[in-house]
Motif scaffolding. Structure first.
Motif, mmCIF file in Angstrom:
data_model
loop_
_atom_site.group_PDB
_atom_site.id
_atom_site.type_symbol
_atom_site.label_atom_id
_atom_site.label_comp_id
_atom_site.label_asym_id
_atom_site.label_seq_id
_atom_site.Cartn_x
_atom_site.Cartn_y
_atom_site.Cartn_z
ATOM 1 N N UNK A 81 4.638 2.477 5.032
ATOM 2 C CA UNK A 81 5.925 2.254 5.696
ATOM 3 C C UNK A 81 6.270 0.766 5.762
ATOM 4 N N UNK A 82 5.293 -0.054 6.122
ATOM 5 C CA UNK A 82 5.534 -1.506 6.202
ATOM 6 C C UNK A 82 5.776 -2.082 4.811
ATOM 7 N N UNK A 83 5.087 -1.551 3.800
ATOM 8 C CA UNK A 83 5.288 -2.011 2.423
ATOM 9 C C UNK A 83 6.718 -1.759 1.969
ATOM 10 N N UNK A 84 7.297 -0.626 2.377
ATOM 11 C CA UNK A 84 8.700 -0.342 2.052
ATOM 12 C C UNK A 84 9.615 -1.378 2.688
ATOM 13 N N UNK A 85 9.358 -1.683 3.963
ATOM 14 C CA UNK A 85 10.196 -2.658 4.676
ATOM 15 C C UNK A 85 10.094 -4.053 4.082
ATOM 16 N N UNK A 86 8.902 -4.416 3.586
ATOM 17 C CA UNK A 86 8.704 -5.742 2.988
ATOM 18 C C UNK A 86 9.214 -5.813 1.553
ATOM 19 N N UNK A 87 9.470 -4.669 0.950
ATOM 20 C CA UNK A 87 9.965 -4.647 -0.414
ATOM 21 C C UNK A 87 8.873 -4.726 -1.462
ATOM 22 N N UNK A 88 7.630 -4.515 -1.054
ATOM 23 C CA UNK A 88 6.551 -4.542 -2.046
ATOM 24 C C UNK A 88 6.275 -3.155 -2.604
ATOM 25 N N UNK A 89 7.001 -2.148 -2.114
ATOM 26 C CA UNK A 89 6.910 -0.793 -2.653
ATOM 27 C C UNK A 89 8.302 -0.174 -2.596
ATOM 28 N N UNK A 90 8.580 0.728 -3.512
ATOM 29 C CA UNK A 90 9.865 1.421 -3.530
ATOM 30 C C UNK A 90 9.798 2.727 -2.760
ATOM 31 N N UNK A 91 8.647 3.367 -2.777
ATOM 32 C CA UNK A 91 8.392 4.581 -2.025
ATOM 33 C C UNK A 91 6.894 4.794 -2.017
ATOM 34 N N UNK A 92 6.438 5.771 -1.256
ATOM 35 C CA UNK A 92 5.015 6.036 -1.272
ATOM 36 C C UNK A 92 4.757 7.517 -1.491
ATOM 37 N N UNK A 93 3.576 7.775 -2.036
ATOM 38 C CA UNK A 93 3.174 9.131 -2.360
ATOM 39 C C UNK A 93 1.713 9.110 -2.755
ATOM 40 N N UNK A 94 1.342 9.994 -3.679
ATOM 41 C CA UNK A 94 -0.032 10.011 -4.159
ATOM 42 C C UNK A 94 -0.019 10.164 -5.675
ATOM 43 N N UNK A 95 -1.191 10.273 -6.270
ATOM 44 C CA UNK A 95 -1.247 10.352 -7.728
ATOM 45 C C UNK A 95 -0.545 11.606 -8.248
ATOM 46 N N UNK A 96 -0.586 12.701 -7.499
ATOM 47 C CA UNK A 96 0.110 13.915 -7.929
ATOM 48 C C UNK A 96 1.622 13.711 -7.950
ATOM 49 N N UNK A 97 2.156 13.066 -6.904
ATOM 50 C CA UNK A 97 3.610 12.864 -6.862
ATOM 51 C C UNK A 97 4.063 11.913 -7.961
ATOM 52 N N UNK A 98 3.262 10.919 -8.286
ATOM 53 C CA UNK A 98 3.597 10.009 -9.384
ATOM 54 C C UNK A 98 3.572 10.767 -10.708
ATOM 55 N N UNK A 99 2.533 11.575 -10.916
ATOM 56 C CA UNK A 99 2.418 12.338 -12.167
ATOM 57 C C UNK A 99 3.611 13.278 -12.337
#
Length: 146
Positions: A81-99
């Motif tokens: 959540x903090x990574x999203x706010x800082x702009x260092x991530x676009x969204x979060x998930x896991x390896x399955x969601x990325x695949x």
């Protein structure tokens, strides 16, 4: 980069360090030798340079999505959540969601090693034999010591 130093402990225990190298800096930051000022300074400079390269790469890669925060490159870690706010991530998930969502994989394969039935049975059999021997030996030695 971290390390440790045993030089005082070695002296107290009477341990002598014997180190042979083929270059003047081959034992750089050796934990059993006292630190050398020039080597420590060199390594700190190297770490600072690599850190600046990392910062540059992240800023170039994230562009205007990256928010300015003085702690951003301090070595702290962030939640998703903090990574999203800082702009260092676009969204979060896991390896399955990325695949599934990014790569478009239709079928996911689980490469986790699964224990075969025969391995489980052999393990249980070995465990049972071990318990049986333990019981026999305990009874034998408890009776022979009386």
């Amino acid at each position: 980069m971290d390390g440790f130093g045993y030089t005082n402990g070695m002296q107290k225990l009477g341990i002598e360090r014997r180190l042979l190298t083929a270059g003047s800096h081959k034992a750089m930051l050796d934990p059993f030798s006292p630190p050398k000022v020039d080597e420590t300074k060199y390594m700190q400079g190297l770490l600072d340079e690599v850190h600046q390269q990392f910062i540059g790469a992240v800023k170039a890669g994230r562009g205007n999505r990256l928010h300015d925060d003085p702690d951003l490159f301090s070595g702290l870690v962030w939640t998703g959540e903090r990574s999203l706010k800082l702009g260092i991530a676009d969204e979060y998930g896991n390896d399955d969601s990325v695949a599934k969502n990014i790569i478009g994989a239709e079928k996911l394969v689980d490469f986790t090693k699964q224990e075969q039935l025969i391995e489980r049975l052999a393990g249980k059999l070995g465990e049972s034999i071990g318990f049986a021997f333990d019981s026999v030996f305990k009874n034998y030695f408890s009776q022979s010591l009386r």
